[in-house]
Motif scaffolding. Structure first.
Motif, PDB file in Angstrom:
ATOM      1  N   ASP A   1      39.845  34.557  30.657  1.00 10.24           N
ATOM      2  CA  ASP A   1      38.952  35.267  29.736  1.00 10.24           C
ATOM      3  C   ASP A   1      38.922  36.765  30.014  1.00 10.24           C
ATOM      4  O   ASP A   1      37.869  37.422  29.980  1.00 10.24           O
ATOM      5  CB  ASP A   1      37.525  34.700  29.816  1.00 10.24           C
ATOM      6  N   GLY A   2      40.101  37.312  30.336  1.00 12.10           N
ATOM      7  CA  GLY A   2      40.218  38.753  30.488  1.00 12.10           C
ATOM      8  C   GLY A   2      39.795  39.317  31.820  1.00 12.10           C
ATOM      9  O   GLY A   2      39.726  40.540  31.973  1.00 12.10           O
ATOM     10  N   GLN A   3      39.498  38.458  32.787  1.00 12.39           N
ATOM     11  CA  GLN A   3      39.158  38.986  34.100  1.00 12.39           C
ATOM     12  C   GLN A   3      39.742  38.112  35.205  1.00 12.39           C
ATOM     13  O   GLN A   3      40.077  36.942  34.983  1.00 12.39           O
ATOM     14  CB  GLN A   3      37.635  39.097  34.268  1.00 12.39           C
ATOM     15  N   LEU A   4      39.875  38.719  36.385  1.00 18.65           N
ATOM     16  CA  LEU A   4      40.350  37.969  37.544  1.00 18.65           C
ATOM     17  C   LEU A   4      39.219  37.139  38.119  1.00 18.65           C
ATOM     18  O   LEU A   4      38.102  37.629  38.320  1.00 18.65           O
ATOM     19  CB  LEU A   4      40.879  38.928  38.620  1.00 18.65           C
ATOM     20  N   LEU A   5      39.531  35.854  38.402  1.00 23.63           N
ATOM     21  CA  LEU A   5      38.559  34.944  38.993  1.00 23.63           C
ATOM     22  C   LEU A   5      39.245  34.135  40.083  1.00 23.63           C
ATOM     23  O   LEU A   5      40.461  33.905  40.032  1.00 23.63           O
ATOM     24  CB  LEU A   5      37.978  34.006  37.932  1.00 23.63           C
TER      25      LEU A   5
ATOM     26  N   GLU B   1      33.878  41.678  41.245  1.00 19.65           N
ATOM     27  CA  GLU B   1      33.686  42.991  40.620  1.00 19.65           C
ATOM     28  C   GLU B   1      34.689  44.006  41.168  1.00 19.65           C
ATOM     29  O   GLU B   1      35.289  44.772  40.398  1.00 19.65           O
ATOM     30  CB  GLU B   1      32.264  43.468  40.880  1.00 19.65           C
ATOM     31  N   GLU B   2      34.869  43.992  42.489  1.00 17.92           N
ATOM     32  CA  GLU B   2      35.769  44.980  43.112  1.00 17.92           C
ATOM     33  C   GLU B   2      37.225  44.773  42.702  1.00 17.92           C
ATOM     34  O   GLU B   2      37.942  45.748  42.439  1.00 17.92           O
ATOM     35  CB  GLU B   2      35.613  44.921  44.628  1.00 17.92           C
ATOM     36  N   TYR B   3      37.656  43.516  42.639  1.00 17.83           N
ATOM     37  CA  TYR B   3      39.039  43.262  42.205  1.00 17.83           C
ATOM     38  C   TYR B   3      39.227  43.672  40.738  1.00 17.83           C
ATOM     39  O   TYR B   3      40.254  44.257  40.370  1.00 17.83           O
ATOM     40  CB  TYR B   3      39.403  41.798  42.386  1.00 17.83           C
ATOM     41  N   ASN B   4      38.262  43.374  39.907  1.00 16.57           N
ATOM     42  CA  ASN B   4      38.411  43.669  38.497  1.00 16.57           C
ATOM     43  C   ASN B   4      38.308  45.151  38.189  1.00 16.57           C
ATOM     44  O   ASN B   4      38.877  45.631  37.203  1.00 16.57           O
ATOM     45  CB  ASN B   4      37.392  42.866  37.678  1.00 16.57           C
ATOM     46  N   GLU B   5      37.615  45.902  39.028  1.00 17.98           N
ATOM     47  CA  GLU B   5      37.563  47.361  38.857  1.00 17.98           C
ATOM     48  C   GLU B   5      38.956  47.980  38.973  1.00 17.98           C
ATOM     49  O   GLU B   5      39.229  49.013  38.368  1.00 17.98           O
ATOM     50  CB  GLU B   5      36.630  47.979  39.898  1.00 17.98           C
TER      51      GLU B   5
END
Length: 497
Positions: free
Chosen positions: A232-236, A492-496
């Protein structure tokens, strides 16, 4: 007299010059860390992890010193105490010129790296004919803020696969499994159908241990990402993907039916392998190259044992995937507190540049041809009657390797035991099916400081699910606990980035 003075004065000047040169050489010899050709051997101190019981004798060390004009001071630290000893050395400002880092210790040192406590070596690598050959993609995975501070020891991107009892499979008329259903059937049959023919209910399908490595292979085969993936557009993290849950259900079934050792959460790697070697378990999943040592031990117990290796297991969608590592096993880093000048650094890099020549790499990894090894079909092979000498003199130094055969040109191994040779070929085959970790080159300060705690939360919850101690709701609660313990900040940090 005037004529004699014209002759004598130049000789006085020559004599004075020699005296000054001698003083200069003596001063250089008293401080030879810089290691130029006029100052004698360069002193290099190194801290390495030791994987064998005893510190090696200095035969290889002396050979390398002779070839590189160095004087080495190697601190050997048992591998299981390495992180503790490294922390002590840092705390007491007692670091060597070079020391070994692993993934976790690199994360722990990133603040110090950003504080300019280590040499950035990236700008120097192109000045060396061999270090310049290092794989740029792998170097990128070791980078901090895009800058290179370490030399890496290369590893095959995936060595994962099955080691299994082929004699049991033959006894039961089973072929090599090619998908999850066939593998499940093999593990069931190895448990329920008396594969060793002794009339006793004393075998299981799969042997596992206290970390999730075995399970994570099943998760990737089911389609889950490698540690992290995009959703969904982000790293998880992988455990937030439905394929991870599907693999959990598959694995839970192994526990429910007794197809796996139920004490896996507290089983060591040694005991995990022992279950295959002693005839209790029929399938081991991990580094396929371990097959030879496991076979030798199993042979001493059962002279009729037959093992084989295999890598290709299709998932529910009919595709094979295998987890990729970042391409390195460890790294070497250079603290400015010990390496005080650029001249010293360049001398040390010259030392490692030699170790990346085919001659240097073969000396480091194989020893002396005719004494420690021989060349067979263009590959290196330990001389069997000298194996004890090889193990004592050469094997401990593998932590010093820089690069890999593709970049340093050393011999790959020749293996008479067919499954071991097959494992090498399957490593290469795995390269066509790699699943990479998208966070390998990313930074997370929270992960660096809390990775051990966060990993343990999910490891515990995953095994609790397998054992029926929690259900899906309980696993969801564990994920929330993971988020609250710092996991949400890691996301949050990875996705930034």
């Amino acid at each position: 007299m005037k004529n004699w003075s014209k002759v004598l004065i130049p000789w006085y000047l020559v004599l004075i010059g020699f005296l000054l040169l001698g003083c200069s050489n003596n001063e250089s010899a008293s401080n030879n860390k810089g290691g130029n050709s006029d100052s004698g051997p360069q002193e290099i101190s190194i801290m390495l992890n030791l994987h064998v019981p005893e510190v090696p004798d200095k035969r290889l060390e002396e050979l390398i010193e002779k070839e590189t004009n160095t004087q080495l001071d190697i601190r050997w630290v048992p591998d299981n105490n390495y992180a503790e000893n490294l922390n002590t050395a840092i705390a007491t400002n007692n670091l060597p010129d070079v020391f070994l880092l692993k993934d976790v210790t690199l994360d722990q040192q990133k603040a110090a790296i950003r504080d300019d406590q280590y040499w950035e070596i990236g700008p120097y690598l192109d000045d060396y004919p061999n270090l310049s050959k290092l794989n740029k993609d792998i170097l990128k995975n070791t980078a901090v803020d895009g800058k290179i501070y370490t030399l890496y020891a290369g590893r095959p991107l995936s060595r994962q696969g099955l080691i299994y009892r082929k004699d049991w499979a033959d006894n039961l008329g089973l072929g090599t499994p090619t998908n999850l259903e066939e593998l499940y059937e093999m593990m069931r049959a190895f448990t329920e159908d008396d594969p060793d023919g002794n009339g006793k209910d004393d075998t299981i399908g799969l042997t596992d241990r206290e970390i999730l490595g075995t399970f994570e292979n099943f998760a990737t085969w089911h389609g889950a990402p490698n540690n992290w993936g995009e959703k969904d557009g982000q790293l998880l993290p992988q455990f937030m993907f439905p394929e991870y849950r599907e693999a959990m259900d598959y694995f839970k079934s192994l526990f429910d039916n007794g197809y796996i050792n139920k004490d896996a959460p507290v089983t060591s790697k040694t005991d995990q392998q022992e279950l295959l070697k002693n005839g209790t378990a029929g399938v081991y999943i991990g580094t396929m190259g371990d097959v030879e040592s496991m076979y030798q031990d199993a042979l001493a117990i059962n002279p009729d044992v037959v093992l084989d290796v295999h890598n290709y297991i299709e998932g529910p969608d009919g595709e094979y995937r295998t987890r990729s590592i970042p391409g390195y096993g460890s790294m070497l880093i250079f603290p400015k507190a010990a390496v005080e000048t650029e001249e010293e650094l360049k001398g040390i890099l010259s030392f490692f540049d030699y170790l990346m020549t085919p001659e240097g790499a073969n000396l480091l990894l194989w020893g002396v041809e005719g004494e420690h090894y021989e060349v067979v079909d263009g590959k290196g092979k330990v001389i069997e009657e000298n194996r004890d000498t090889f193990n004592r003199q050469i094997l401990p130094y593998t932590s010093l390797e820089i690069g890999e055969p593709d970049t340093n040109g050393r011999y790959i191994g020749y293996f008479e035991y067919e499954p071991r040779a097959k494992a090498e070929e399957l490593y290469k085959d795995n390269n066509d099916y790699l699943v990479h970790d998208p966070t390998a080159a990313l930074e997370s300060a929270t992960w660096a400081s809390k990775s051990e705690t966060l990993t343990q939360i999910i490891t515990d919850a995953t095994y609790q699910y397998f054992l029926g101690q929690i259900d899906n709701e309980g696993f969801d609660q564990a994920i929330e606990e993971w988020k609250e313990a710092g996991g949400a900040q890691v996301i949050e940090e990875y996705n930034e980035q």
